[in-house]
Scaffold this active site. Sequence first.
Site: not given
Ligand SMILES: Cc1cc2nc3c(=O)[nH]c(=O)nc-3n(C[C@H](O)[C@H](O)[C@H](O)COP(=O)(O)OP(=O)(O)OC[C@H]3O[C@@H](n4cnc5c(N)ncnc54)[C@H](O)[C@@H]3O)c2cc1C
Length: 350
Positions: A29, A48, A56-57, A63, A170, A254, A269, A293
């Site tokens: 995101a 970050e 988590n990404t 997929g 932050v 999961h 999955e 799930r």
């Molecule tokens: C093991 C696993 C497998 C998955 N497999 C799939 C899949 O196959 N398909 C799918 O659709 N989804 C999957 N998911 C879910 C998917 O990964 C997440 O929904 C998605 O990546 C979330 O993206 P994001 O950018 O919102 O958050 P994230 O990728 O989690 O990024 C958030 C970031 O913000 C940072 N952050 C948090 N708080 C602060 C702060 N106060 N200051 C600065 N930085 C901060 C964190 O450290 C992190 O790096 C999986 C999740 C896991 C854990």
Amino acid sequence: MAEKFIFEPTTIDQLKDHYDVIIIGSGGAGLTSAIQAYELGLSPVILEKMDKIGGNTTRASSGMNAAETFVQLDHHIIDSFEDFYNETFIGGGKQNNPALLKFFTEHGALAIDWLNQHGIKLDDLTITGGMKTMRTHRPSSLAPIGGYLVTELLKYVAKYQIPLFDKIKVTDLLVKDGQISGVKAVGERDLTINTEAVILATGGFGAGKDLLAKYRSDLLKLRTTNQPGATGDGVKLAQKVGAKLVDMDQVQVHPTVQQDTPHAFLIGEAVRGEGAILVNNNAKRFVNELDTRKNVTKAIDDLGGTGAYLIFDRDIRKRVKAIEFYDHIGLVKTGDTIAKLAETIHLDPQ
Ligand SMILES: Cc1cc2nc3c(=O)[nH]c(=O)nc-3n(C[C@H](O)[C@H](O)[C@H](O)COP(=O)(O)OP(=O)(O)OC[C@H]3O[C@@H](n4cnc5c(N)ncnc54)[C@H](O)[C@@H]3O)c2cc1C
């Protein structure tokens, strides 16, 4: 051979005291928001808190679901927003927010297009839990999607020279006259950075024990596959400036996770999507592997703590590259025949 891309975060001496938009979090995101903001002519910054970029990404392996995409048509799959909506609604126990779900199911295809326009190709398909058709998009190398996405997005961050600082957390959103005016953060020192807009891309709270204790204490006994920084900071930051929270108890578990290793590993999955079956200690199937799930998790829990095995053959292994990683860390047992495999894992070959 293409040179390996190594991303270097920006050094702290380059931090300015104002940006048009501050993006908190470097997962999918955050990175896509920053790239889009830059392409719209703004000056974004990504903050970050962890020393590892990608949140988590980077852990996602199967997929990305989307309907009515050009990729599906290339694969001769006719899909509809309506089916995607209905199947996800059922998967969510019909408790999903209808407006949000409608937006999500009708915009997935745009995300696939956006990535494609940036040369990030999710041109292969598989199927995941609760879905009735192939709508899980992934790279045709069949590599785990998360690492691929983060690496490719970071190439744009580097190309556009978007500043990305790691190890900066932050802690507060600053508000002046009812408008966001900046953030407070901590790194090597306390920081205040001014801005007109903040994007909370901080992910979820799967690793946030305090929030889990408050909203889903029944889950505290489970081990999470989330990265340690998934502690719900965005929720807390927003709440401090007046946001109301909804649906906080809706945490998804999961089904297939290796729990008895030093780290918990999520077995993607796509392994089931490509045909792996789940068997219990009596070597019997006990659930439709592609049920929602929630239902598959319940079926595994109902085994009473014995765990279950995912059984797959070489063809499935070829179609899910993440299996090479599971094997590398010792989670996979093999046998030349089903009987030999059964012997190795002490199951009834019949
Ligand atoms: C093991 C696993 C497998 C998955 N497999 C799939 C899949 O196959 N398909 C799918 O659709 N989804 C999957 N998911 C879910 C998917 O990964 C997440 O929904 C998605 O990546 C979330 O993206 P994001 O950018 O919102 O958050 P994230 O990728 O989690 O990024 C958030 C970031 O913000 C940072 N952050 C948090 N708080 C602060 C702060 N106060 N200051 C600065 N930085 C901060 C964190 O450290 C992190 O790096 C999986 C999740 C896991 C854990």
